[in-house]
Design an enzyme around this catalytic site. Structure first.
Site, PDB file in Angstrom:
ATOM      1  N   CYS A   8      19.135  -3.255  -7.507  1.00 46.89           N
ATOM      2  CA  CYS A   8      19.451  -2.496  -6.460  1.00 46.89           C
ATOM      3  C   CYS A   8      20.274  -2.910  -5.299  1.00 46.89           C
ATOM      4  O   CYS A   8      21.159  -3.693  -5.564  1.00 46.89           O
ATOM      5  CB  CYS A   8      18.037  -1.970  -5.513  1.00 46.89           C
ATOM      6  N   ARG A  14      13.545  -2.172  -3.376  1.00 50.34           N
ATOM      7  CA  ARG A  14      13.133  -1.681  -4.658  1.00 50.34           C
ATOM      8  C   ARG A  14      13.355  -2.541  -5.960  1.00 50.34           C
ATOM      9  O   ARG A  14      12.378  -2.606  -6.942  1.00 50.34           O
ATOM     10  CB  ARG A  14      14.043  -0.203  -4.997  1.00 50.34           C
ATOM     11  N   ASP A 124      14.492   5.378  -1.838  1.00 50.34           N
ATOM     12  CA  ASP A 124      15.097   4.233  -0.934  1.00 50.34           C
ATOM     13  C   ASP A 124      14.430   4.241   0.196  1.00 50.34           C
ATOM     14  O   ASP A 124      14.522   4.959   1.252  1.00 50.34           O
ATOM     15  CB  ASP A 124      16.484   4.365  -0.792  1.00 50.34           C
TER      16      ASP A 124
END
Length: 153
Positions: A8, A14, A124
């Site tokens: 990420c 993440r 996100d």
């Protein structure tokens, strides 16, 4: 040994969530010895930092620890080392392909592709604060990835 690198932007939300969820899934399946699982960032902003506190808390709510994580940036040699290079969103995928001069071996994938949601980005939480949505996306992607790998075995 199947080697998986989750990627990420900063490697504090993440991708480490995906790393530790996948480690938990393969351990529960009795397959931990068949996998090497790690995570990295496309940026240098968070290098050396641990998992972001709300992401760590979301993992802990599901009984998953993430101790010892330190954010790192992807490297050119990662392309040769890992079998699967899994990005969380389209920007990550573009940055990964730029780092590795494309994807000649077809190793770069979006996580949600394995959940039957190709073209979608993992939520996100850095911008939304919704770590539950990220958890759901990461879990479904990792479950789908493990299922695919087991089917190919």
């Amino acid at each position: 040994m199947t080697r998986i690198l989750f990627v990420c932007h900063g490697n504090i939300c993440r991708s480490p969530m995906a790393e530790f969820v996948m480690k938990d899934l393969v351990a529960a399946a009795g397959a931990a010895d068949r996998f090497e699982i790690a995570s990295a960032a496309t940026s240098a902003e968070e290098i050396g930092n641990g998992v972001y506190s709300p992401a760590r808390q979301e993992l802990a709510r599901h009984g998953i620890g993430c101790a010892g994580h330190a954010a790192r940036r992807i490297r050119r040699e990662d392309y040769d080392r890992y079998d699967y290079l899994i990005g969380m969103d389209r920007a990550n995928l573009a940055n990964m392909r730029r780092m590795w001069d494309g994807d000649p071996a077809g190793k770069v994938h979006a996580l949600l592709e394995f959940a039957g949601r190709g073209g979608e980005d993992v939520a996100d939480p850095w911008y939304t604060g919704d770590f539950k949505a990220t958890w759901r996306d990461v879990l479904s992607g990792c479950q789908g990835l493990l299922q695919r790998l087991e089917e190919q075995r």
